[in-house]
Each structure stands twice: as C-alpha cells, then as structure tokens.
Design an enzyme around this catalytic site. Structure first.
Site, PDB file in Angstrom:
ATOM      1  N   HIS A 122       0.853  -1.192   0.000  1.00 27.03           N
ATOM      2  CA  HIS A 122       0.000   0.000   0.000  1.00 27.03           C
ATOM      3  C   HIS A 122       0.893   1.248   0.000  1.00 27.03           C
ATOM      4  CE1 HIS A 122      -2.721   3.115   1.477  1.00 27.03           C
ATOM      5  NE2 HIS A 122      -3.712   2.315   1.144  1.00 27.03           N
TER       6      HIS A 122
ATOM      7  N   CYS B 154      -3.733   2.743  -4.583  1.00 29.78           N
ATOM      8  CA  CYS B 154      -4.569   3.613  -3.746  1.00 29.78           C
ATOM      9  C   CYS B 154      -4.546   5.001  -4.362  1.00 29.78           C
ATOM     10  CB  CYS B 154      -4.074   3.628  -2.298  1.00 29.78           C
ATOM     11  SG  CYS B 154      -5.081   4.724  -1.274  1.00 29.78           S
TER      12      CYS B 154
ATOM     13  N   HIS C 192      -7.882   0.752  -4.225  1.00 27.32           N
ATOM     14  CA  HIS C 192      -8.622   1.658  -3.332  1.00 27.32           C
ATOM     15  C   HIS C 192      -8.981   2.893  -4.145  1.00 27.32           C
ATOM     16  CE1 HIS C 192      -6.441   0.266   0.628  1.00 27.32           C
ATOM     17  NE2 HIS C 192      -7.167  -0.687   0.093  1.00 27.32           N
TER      18      HIS C 192
ATOM     19  N   ASP D 198     -12.753   3.628  -1.010  1.00 24.06           N
ATOM     20  CA  ASP D 198     -11.859   3.840   0.122  1.00 24.06           C
ATOM     21  C   ASP D 198     -12.330   5.082   0.872  1.00 24.06           C
ATOM     22  OD1 ASP D 198      -9.646   3.481   1.746  1.00 24.06           O
ATOM     23  OD2 ASP D 198      -8.322   4.637   0.444  1.00 24.06           O
ATOM     24  N   HIS D 199     -12.618   4.928   2.099  1.00 26.51           N
ATOM     25  CA  HIS D 199     -13.131   6.008   2.956  1.00 26.51           C
ATOM     26  C   HIS D 199     -14.443   6.550   2.394  1.00 26.51           C
ATOM     27  CE1 HIS D 199      -8.726   6.933   4.291  1.00 26.51           C
ATOM     28  NE2 HIS D 199      -9.072   5.685   4.465  1.00 26.51           N
TER      29      HIS D 199
ATOM     30  N   TYR E  94     -14.487   4.908   7.687  1.00 23.41           N
ATOM     31  CA  TYR E  94     -15.196   3.687   7.280  1.00 23.41           C
ATOM     32  C   TYR E  94     -16.656   3.716   7.709  1.00 23.41           C
ATOM     33  CZ  TYR E  94     -10.769   2.263   5.565  1.00 23.41           C
ATOM     34  OH  TYR E  94      -9.606   2.238   4.836  1.00 23.41           O
TER      35      TYR E  94
END
Ligand code: DNO
Length: 382
Positions: A233, A271, A298, A345-346, A362
């Site tokens: 990541h 990401c 992500h 993601d988020h 999250y």
C-alpha cells in the site's frame, strides 16, 4: 471489477448483514487483534472466513498482514519474524485467501489531523492540515529539523494554532494522528513518540529500501509458491512524516519496489487517494505503467490546497480523475483477464453515520454513496 467492502471484524460497528444490502460481494478484512509480528493461526482465519461466508459474502482480501516495526527498522533477530509472516501466508492460502495487502510506513499508518472536518454540503470528512501537522511536529514533539520540512505558511499557521490551542485540542490532535493504526496496536503519547522516533535515528530512504528488499526476498518466494499476491500500500500521505523516510510515494518508488524482486506476487495496491496527493504523481499513468502488478484497488480522491493540506472529497468531486483511472483499470482487466477487487476507500460521515462509532473513514452511508458513484462509472465505461 469486483466490489468489496472493508470490515474490521469485532472492531467494526457496521455489520455484515448491513454490508450485504450494498450488494458488494467481497469482504476485505484482517485479524486486527493479533499483535504485529505474531502468526495468524489457521483456526482464527477459518473462523473469520466462516463468519463472512455465513453472511453470503467471500473474504477476498486481507488488509493488512502487518509488517513488524523491527523489519522496517532493520533491527533485532528478524528470522523468527520472517518465518511467522510466511506461516501466516500459508495459513491464509489454506483458507483460500490469495490477496494480501501490507504497508511499509515507519511507525504510523495513514495520517490525518482532523477526523471530522466539515464537508461542503454537510456531513464530515477526513482532513490533513499542514499547519496542524507542523504544530504537532515543531511545538508538541519539538522534533529537531521539523521546521525545514514545512513551507512558511504552514509554519506560521502551525504556530498560531499552537498558541491558541487548549490542552484538550492538543490531546485530540495526538489521538487523531494515531488514529490510522487499526486494532491492537501500540499508540504513543508524546514521550513514547519521541522514544520510537529515536529508535529510527539515522535511518535513511536507502536503509528503508534495503529493509523492504530483504523482507520481499524472504516472503515473495513463499507467496509465489502459495499462489498469493502481496500488494504494498502506498504511503499516506506520500511525504516524509515525523522526519521518517517513506519509500512508497512516487512512480519511481513503485518501479524500484517492483524491480527489487521482479515477480508478479510482488504487487501493488493502487490507492488513488494516497498516490494522488503527491504533487508529481499522475494516477492514470501509474495505473497504466504498473497494471501488470496491481492486485487490489482503493478508489478515493481529495481536494488539495497549496500548503500541502488536503480534504477527502466525494468520489466524483476531487483532484484525481477516477473516471480516467477506472478506464485504465478496465483495460488492465481485459488484458490480464482478471477481476480486480476494489473498494470505495473512505467515505464522508453522512446522514445517520454519526449515530454510531465507526472506524475513521469507514462509514456506512458515506461509503455506500462512494460505491454507488463508482459503480455508475464502471457500468458506463463497460
Ligand atoms: C486507510 C488504509 C490504510 C491501509 C494500510 C495497508 O484507510 O488505506 O490503513 O489499510 O496502510 O497496510
């Protein structure tokens, strides 16, 4: 593209039954209660898997199988830690889990200064404020050399913030900076933070790269034999934090890592939010360049400010062109004949999200909005 959701198991207030209503099919999860460096027992993996499958979902990705700090720092007897990592991979493969995400950020994971900054039309978002980070490093930690790491506007803003902040504001900032560490992880107070920083004294970008290469050489052959793809990541944010080197920030870093052990099992978590917040990263170009090695995705974006601050934005409204990235990913998928797991993601905290405690970023409603938008892009481009 295969829709997944991150679930923190016993640390998550969102239930698997709620996830099923999103119609996402795969779960991204980890055994967050196991301390870094210890073996993940196969029966514990099997139990988590059974729980996920009982809800009609599949456990597609581990995020993360954490790398012990000693491996990153390159100190102590590392052989048992490498052996434990390999054993955990064997146990995961035996339970059918073949995609494993990890990071190589020293000490901290993702870092923000505000967990509930106002979002433009209501609700809240995660935010990184360069001035508050400068205040933390220069005034709260008193780190030598911190001043040189910030532009003058961030330093001036940081001093102003520090001078007007209360004890409670400072305690909240410290807790926020530690919030990226999920599960049973040691969190530090100011003295502890200084101590752990001292343990990295003198470590350079080159040292950290050497330590990552050694780790890859120890675990990638096992992953290859097991049919597991490891996927590193990127650093979040992609810049040195607390004076510690970060080595997964740019296209050049990724090229170096992929070349360090040139095997498909040595892969990347694309990401978009982490990579995109670096001033020179072109995320669609990175997607194209490393398409062969992307095993997990992500999708997230943000709005940047000139001093290096950024706010996480809604998935279609930010600085990264997610339509262009998804277009590249669909190309990658057809070329490799794979279905890449991705997750929104988020998400912002929206509507009823604040009625429960959630892992920062999250949320349920906010991420569902993100997923719905991404799903629309994918459907349109497909
Ligand atoms: C933040 C996440 C990271 C990620 C780890 C992977 O929301 O993207 O915490 O899980 O860095 O090791």
């Amino acid at each position: 593209m295969r829709e997944t959701w991150r679930w923190f198991g016993e640390f998550d207030s969102v239930t698997l039954t709620e996830f099923t209503q999103t119609e996402a099919v795969g779960i991204v999860s980890a055994l967050h209660a196991i301390p870094y460096g210890e073996v993940w027992p196969q029966d514990a993996i099997a139990a988590r898997r059974a729980e996920i499958e009982a809800a009609g979902l599949t456990w597609d990705v581990v995020e993360s199988l954490p790398v012990h700090e000693d491996i990153k720092r390159g100190t102590g007897n590392l052989e048992p830690l490498f052996a434990n990592y390999r054993t955990s991979l064997k146990h995961l493969a035996a339970e059918g889990i073949k995609t494993v995400c990890y990071n190589f950020m020293p000490i901290l994971d993702w870092t923000r200064t505000d967990l509930a900054a106002p979002a433009p039309r209501g609700g809240t978002c995660l935010h990184f404020d360069a001035a508050k980070m400068a205040a933390f490093e220069i005034h709260m930690l008193g780190r030598d050399g911190a001043e040189a790491d910030y532009p003058s506007d961030a330093k001036t803003g940081g001093t102003a913030w520090f001078e007007t902040s209360t004890e409670a504001d400072r305690a909240e900032l410290l807790a926020t900076i530690m919030a990226g560490l999920p599960g049973a992880v040691e969190r530090y107070d100011i003295a502890g933070q200084r101590g752990v920083l001292d343990s990295y004294a003198g470590r350079t970008h080159t040292d950290l790269r050497a330590n990552l290469k050694r780790f890859l050489e120890e675990v990638i052959p096992t992953a290859t034999d097991l049919g597991i793809n490891l996927c590193i990541h990127p650093d979040d944010p992609p810049r040195n934090i607390l004076g510690l080197p970060r080595i997964v920030s740019t296209a050049e870093d990724i090229a170096w890592i992929m070349g360090a052990v040139d095997e498909p099992a040595n892969g990347l978590t694309l990401c978009t939010g982490s990579l995109g917040s670096h001033p020179t990263n072109d995320v669609p170009a990175i997607t194209r360049a490393f398409g062969d090695r992307i095993h997990f995705v992500h999708l997230r974006t943000f709005a940047k400010q000139p001093d290096g601050s950024f706010s996480e934005s809604a998935h279609l409204n930010g600085d990264v062109d997610l339509v262009a990235v998804i277009d590249e990913l669909l190309e990658v998928e057809s070329k490799r004949d794979v279905d890449l797991p991705f997750r929104a993601d988020h998400g912002h905290a929206l509507l009823t999200d604040d009625q429960r405690t959630f892992q920062p970023g999250y949320t349920l409603v906010g991420r569902l909005r993100g997923l719905a938008e991404l799903r629309g892009i994918i459907a349109a481009l497909s």
